[in-house]
Design a protein around this motif. Sequence first.
Motif, mmCIF file in Angstrom:
data_model
loop_
_atom_site.group_PDB
_atom_site.id
_atom_site.type_symbol
_atom_site.label_atom_id
_atom_site.label_comp_id
_atom_site.label_asym_id
_atom_site.label_seq_id
_atom_site.Cartn_x
_atom_site.Cartn_y
_atom_site.Cartn_z
ATOM 1 N N THR A 20 0.829 -1.209 0.000
ATOM 2 C CA THR A 20 0.000 0.000 0.000
ATOM 3 C C THR A 20 0.861 1.255 0.000
ATOM 4 N N ALA A 21 1.911 1.250 0.830
ATOM 5 C CA ALA A 21 2.782 2.427 0.922
ATOM 6 C C ALA A 21 3.483 2.692 -0.400
ATOM 7 N N HIS A 22 3.883 1.617 -1.097
ATOM 8 C CA HIS A 22 4.554 1.838 -2.380
ATOM 9 C C HIS A 22 3.573 2.401 -3.410
ATOM 10 N N ALA A 23 2.344 1.895 -3.423
ATOM 11 C CA ALA A 23 1.347 2.426 -4.349
ATOM 12 C C ALA A 23 1.108 3.913 -4.081
ATOM 13 N N ARG A 24 1.057 4.276 -2.814
ATOM 14 C CA ARG A 24 0.897 5.697 -2.464
ATOM 15 C C ARG A 24 2.111 6.507 -2.923
ATOM 16 N N HIS A 25 3.302 5.926 -2.724
ATOM 17 C CA HIS A 25 4.519 6.641 -3.124
ATOM 18 C C HIS A 25 4.547 6.850 -4.639
ATOM 19 N N GLU A 26 4.076 5.854 -5.396
ATOM 20 C CA GLU A 26 3.989 6.044 -6.852
ATOM 21 C C GLU A 26 3.112 7.238 -7.200
ATOM 22 N N ALA A 27 1.997 7.384 -6.464
ATOM 23 C CA ALA A 27 1.097 8.506 -6.738
ATOM 24 C C ALA A 27 1.726 9.838 -6.354
ATOM 25 N N GLU A 28 2.627 9.798 -5.382
ATOM 26 C CA GLU A 28 3.246 11.042 -4.911
ATOM 27 C C GLU A 28 4.406 11.498 -5.789
ATOM 28 N N VAL A 29 5.261 10.563 -6.224
ATOM 29 C CA VAL A 29 6.484 10.968 -6.923
ATOM 30 C C VAL A 29 6.600 10.376 -8.322
ATOM 31 N N GLY A 30 5.665 9.504 -8.702
ATOM 32 C CA GLY A 30 5.746 8.839 -10.006
ATOM 33 C C GLY A 30 6.267 7.426 -9.861
ATOM 34 N N GLY A 31 5.780 6.537 -10.712
ATOM 35 C CA GLY A 31 6.092 5.126 -10.589
ATOM 36 C C GLY A 31 7.562 4.789 -10.718
ATOM 37 N N TYR A 32 8.259 5.435 -11.645
ATOM 38 C CA TYR A 32 9.661 5.088 -11.860
ATOM 39 C C TYR A 32 10.553 5.621 -10.753
ATOM 40 N N VAL A 33 10.242 6.796 -10.250
ATOM 41 C CA VAL A 33 11.002 7.344 -9.123
ATOM 42 C C VAL A 33 10.780 6.479 -7.886
ATOM 43 N N ALA A 34 9.535 6.064 -7.664
ATOM 44 C CA ALA A 34 9.232 5.202 -6.523
ATOM 45 C C ALA A 34 9.960 3.861 -6.645
ATOM 46 N N ALA A 35 10.042 3.331 -7.864
ATOM 47 C CA ALA A 35 10.741 2.059 -8.071
ATOM 48 C C ALA A 35 12.228 2.189 -7.759
ATOM 49 N N GLU A 36 12.817 3.304 -8.131
ATOM 50 C CA GLU A 36 14.231 3.532 -7.805
ATOM 51 C C GLU A 36 14.434 3.583 -6.292
ATOM 52 N N ALA A 37 13.503 4.220 -5.591
ATOM 53 C CA ALA A 37 13.605 4.307 -4.133
ATOM 54 C C ALA A 37 13.465 2.939 -3.476
ATOM 55 N N ALA A 38 12.719 2.049 -4.116
ATOM 56 C CA ALA A 38 12.485 0.708 -3.550
ATOM 57 C C ALA A 38 13.607 -0.271 -3.871
ATOM 58 N N ALA A 39 14.575 0.136 -4.695
ATOM 59 C CA ALA A 39 15.619 -0.773 -5.161
ATOM 60 C C ALA A 39 16.355 -1.493 -4.028
ATOM 61 N N PRO A 40 16.718 -0.817 -2.929
ATOM 62 C CA PRO A 40 17.424 -1.545 -1.857
ATOM 63 C C PRO A 40 16.594 -2.673 -1.243
ATOM 64 N N VAL A 41 15.284 -2.458 -1.094
ATOM 65 C CA VAL A 41 14.428 -3.503 -0.534
ATOM 66 C C VAL A 41 14.320 -4.670 -1.516
#
Length: 371
Positions: free
Chosen positions: A36-57
């Motif tokens: 849920t948090a990642h879906a929200r983050h996609e809406a906040e900063v864009g899907g590709y930016v959110a995916a980059e932020a999730a890379a370490p996880v």
Amino acid sequence: MSLAQQWAEARPKVAGLHLDSGACSRQSLAVIDAVTAHARHEAEVGGYVAAEAAAPVLEAGRVAIAALTGLRTSDVVYTTGSNDSLDLLLGSWAGERTLACLPGEFGPNLAIMAANGFAVRALPVDGNGRVVVDDAAAQLCADPPALVHFTALASHRGIAQPLAAMVAVCRAAGVPIVVDAAQAFGHLDCAVGADAIYSSSRKWLAGPRGVGFLAVRPELLAQLQRRVPPADWNVPMTVLQSFENGEHNAATRLGYSVAIGEHLAAGPELIRARLAELGRTARQVLAEVPGWRVVEPVDEPTAITTLEPTDGADPAEVRAWLIAERGIVTTACELARAPFEMTKPVLRISPHVDTTAEDLEQFVEVWQAAP
């Protein structure tokens, strides 16, 4: 706090009785929150930016998968699930398309093999559908196929296959072994060094639906040819990278990484022991129910118990009644699930570590009342 209590308290309260983890386990609140948090983050900063932020996880998830499979982190890619993983691998195979597998091979796997032009032959098994290792070794040496596809634990029968022994046999015969760990991953020890291994998230790891992994050793990877983009295009992309080069649900991959982390934190050996204990208990309490036969030996080290009707009951109708009338979720396995082995539909229960002996006794009581 016991493992069962930890597992239950980490999840929403079940609406009824869930005995269907072999199909789809219950996700934890932490996994649900991560998705849920990642879906929200996609809406906040864009899907590709959110995916980059999730890379370490996501990388941590690969590390965990590598630890549980005995391969390297760099060998692991995320997919949309087991079917996707097998199709990617077989569709990229550059050599002769011959394959040996168990007679009880999963029907959708057989369909993928056929769609990719593989000629299939059967490995020798005993009366329980378990591979006879010595006979398989002789067969592979006498007439080796290009690949062995080995389902470590079937979905229609809770028989644990001798995975480590088959990996050793295939290595000695010089035949690569591809392991379907859809039911085995998180259930049995899969860190045995297969040439390739794949699984889904939603079963015993209790992750989201629509995500899985494929891990391939470099030696086997060298025998694959990139399909997309075509191999003769001058694109700087490896075969393994091409497997992840499509649209995907980043949130579910993130949730899967969290679920694997929870599995490691709980202790894989403890989970395997608890699942084996539940299987023994289930078979003991189910053994005397009239009109049904328990398929697995009592001490089989799995949580899957298969119930074969002996008096004409329809497993699909029983499953539907259990859900509608009692909120109890099980699986009805039709012949298409293992078309080369099954002779009649069966009912399957697959409890996870939070199931109690009282839950199983409740199931028996209700199940006997089913029409």
